[in-house]
Design a protein around this motif. Structure first.
Motif, PDB file in Angstrom:
ATOM      1  N   LEU A  18       0.859  -1.180   0.000  1.00 54.85           N
ATOM      2  CA  LEU A  18       0.000   0.000   0.000  1.00 54.85           C
ATOM      3  C   LEU A  18       0.895   1.229   0.000  1.00 54.85           C
ATOM      4  N   LYS A  19       0.597   2.166  -0.896  1.00 57.34           N
ATOM      5  CA  LYS A  19       1.354   3.413  -0.988  1.00 57.34           C
ATOM      6  C   LYS A  19       0.353   4.558  -0.920  1.00 57.34           C
ATOM      7  N   ILE A  20       0.614   5.521  -0.057  1.00 58.11           N
ATOM      8  CA  ILE A  20      -0.219   6.713   0.034  1.00 58.11           C
ATOM      9  C   ILE A  20       0.675   7.891  -0.330  1.00 58.11           C
ATOM     10  N   THR A  21       0.307   8.601  -1.393  1.00 54.79           N
ATOM     11  CA  THR A  21       1.107   9.728  -1.869  1.00 54.79           C
ATOM     12  C   THR A  21       0.430  11.035  -1.466  1.00 54.79           C
ATOM     13  N   PHE A  22       1.174  11.867  -0.750  1.00 57.10           N
ATOM     14  CA  PHE A  22       0.735  13.203  -0.359  1.00 57.10           C
ATOM     15  C   PHE A  22       1.500  14.190  -1.229  1.00 57.10           C
ATOM     16  N   HIS A  23       0.827  15.235  -1.704  1.00 56.06           N
ATOM     17  CA  HIS A  23       1.501  16.170  -2.605  1.00 56.06           C
ATOM     18  C   HIS A  23       1.010  17.595  -2.350  1.00 56.06           C
ATOM     19  N   GLN A  24       1.952  18.525  -2.293  1.00 55.31           N
ATOM     20  CA  GLN A  24       1.644  19.957  -2.217  1.00 55.31           C
ATOM     21  C   GLN A  24       1.989  20.572  -3.568  1.00 55.31           C
ATOM     22  N   GLU A  25       1.051  21.305  -4.156  1.00 55.52           N
ATOM     23  CA  GLU A  25       1.335  22.038  -5.392  1.00 55.52           C
ATOM     24  C   GLU A  25       2.081  23.311  -4.993  1.00 55.52           C
ATOM     25  N   THR A  26       3.263  23.498  -5.546  1.00 59.21           N
ATOM     26  CA  THR A  26       4.079  24.660  -5.201  1.00 59.21           C
ATOM     27  C   THR A  26       4.506  25.404  -6.459  1.00 59.21           C
ATOM     28  N   GLU A  27       5.008  26.605  -6.236  1.00 59.65           N
ATOM     29  CA  GLU A  27       5.512  27.444  -7.318  1.00 59.65           C
ATOM     30  C   GLU A  27       6.817  28.069  -6.821  1.00 59.65           C
ATOM     31  N   VAL A  28       7.868  27.977  -7.621  1.00 60.09           N
ATOM     32  CA  VAL A  28       9.168  28.552  -7.261  1.00 60.09           C
ATOM     33  C   VAL A  28       9.403  29.775  -8.137  1.00 60.09           C
ATOM     34  N   GLU A  29       9.732  30.910  -7.504  1.00 58.71           N
ATOM     35  CA  GLU A  29       9.978  32.158  -8.228  1.00 58.71           C
ATOM     36  C   GLU A  29      11.331  32.732  -7.839  1.00 58.71           C
ATOM     37  N   PRO A  30      12.091  33.241  -8.834  1.00 61.30           N
ATOM     38  CA  PRO A  30      13.351  33.901  -8.502  1.00 61.30           C
ATOM     39  C   PRO A  30      13.075  35.200  -7.748  1.00 61.30           C
ATOM     40  N   HIS A  31      13.965  35.524  -6.788  1.00 64.14           N
ATOM     41  CA  HIS A  31      13.764  36.729  -5.984  1.00 64.14           C
ATOM     42  C   HIS A  31      15.120  37.217  -5.470  1.00 64.14           C
ATOM     43  N   ASN A  32      15.660  38.301  -6.056  1.00 65.51           N
ATOM     44  CA  ASN A  32      16.922  38.910  -5.631  1.00 65.51           C
ATOM     45  C   ASN A  32      18.072  37.906  -5.534  1.00 65.51           C
ATOM     46  N   GLY A  33      18.263  37.122  -6.563  1.00 63.16           N
ATOM     47  CA  GLY A  33      19.366  36.160  -6.571  1.00 63.16           C
ATOM     48  C   GLY A  33      19.078  34.913  -5.759  1.00 63.16           C
ATOM     49  N   GLN A  34      17.955  34.838  -5.118  1.00 60.08           N
ATOM     50  CA  GLN A  34      17.533  33.652  -4.366  1.00 60.08           C
ATOM     51  C   GLN A  34      16.242  33.139  -5.007  1.00 60.08           C
ATOM     52  N   TRP A  35      15.399  32.548  -4.248  1.00 59.45           N
ATOM     53  CA  TRP A  35      14.103  32.093  -4.750  1.00 59.45           C
ATOM     54  C   TRP A  35      13.112  32.072  -3.594  1.00 59.45           C
ATOM     55  N   THR A  36      11.878  32.108  -3.956  1.00 65.91           N
ATOM     56  CA  THR A  36      10.804  31.942  -2.969  1.00 65.91           C
ATOM     57  C   THR A  36       9.939  30.771  -3.427  1.00 65.91           C
ATOM     58  N   VAL A  37       9.383  30.100  -2.470  1.00 67.04           N
ATOM     59  CA  VAL A  37       8.495  28.976  -2.748  1.00 67.04           C
ATOM     60  C   VAL A  37       7.118  29.335  -2.232  1.00 67.04           C
ATOM     61  N   ASN A  38       6.153  29.281  -3.107  1.00 67.23           N
ATOM     62  CA  ASN A  38       4.771  29.540  -2.721  1.00 67.23           C
ATOM     63  C   ASN A  38       4.017  28.217  -2.671  1.00 67.23           C
ATOM     64  N   ASN A  39       3.358  27.983  -1.556  1.00 69.46           N
ATOM     65  CA  ASN A  39       2.543  26.791  -1.406  1.00 69.46           C
ATOM     66  C   ASN A  39       1.159  27.110  -1.964  1.00 69.46           C
ATOM     67  N   ILE A  40       0.818  26.516  -3.082  1.00 70.03           N
ATOM     68  CA  ILE A  40      -0.438  26.804  -3.758  1.00 70.03           C
ATOM     69  C   ILE A  40      -1.601  26.080  -3.077  1.00 70.03           C
TER      70      ILE A  40
END
Length: 114
Positions: A18-40
């Motif tokens: 039995l396998k249960i897969t959990f998933h968060q839809e995310t979006e990665v955006e560049p931000h001042n030489g780094q990045w931000t991750v938005n949890n959709i």
């Protein structure tokens, strides 16, 4: 251990895997030489696995589960040691040459909104 159940179908023997897969839809955006991750959003869980129906009712059990697939209706999926979920049976396969009183299968359920 309690038996796995979907709607009125009760597994005569629980699946081997039995396998249960959990998933968060995310979006990665560049931000001042780094990045931000938005949890959709949290996405639907996927419940998948494989097992064997065996004994004189092996094919009857598979046929009953296949009827749940053909119905295309969601219902309560009860898993041993996990909370129940409203789910839809989205995939059902025979995975090897069937033998007398023995049938190996795989399945997949998709969580549905309650």
């Amino acid at each position: 251990m309690a038996a796995m159940q979907f709607r009125t179908f009760v597994w005569p023997n629980n699946p081997e895997k039995l396998k249960i897969t959990f998933h968060q839809e995310t979006e990665v955006e560049p931000h001042n030489g780094q990045w931000t991750v938005n949890n959709i959003a949290r996405m639907a869980r996927v419940f998948s696995g494989e097992g064997v129906f065996y004994g004189p009712n092996a094919y009857t059990s598979f046929s009953a589960l296949a009827q749940m697939f053909y119905a295309g209706v969601s219902g309560t999926l009860t898993l041993p040691n996990f909370s129940s979920a409203n789910a839809l049976l989205t995939d059902l396969s025979v995975t090897q040459e069937p033998a007398e009183n023995f049938l190996r299968y795989t399945f997949s359920f998709l969580e549905m909104p309650s």
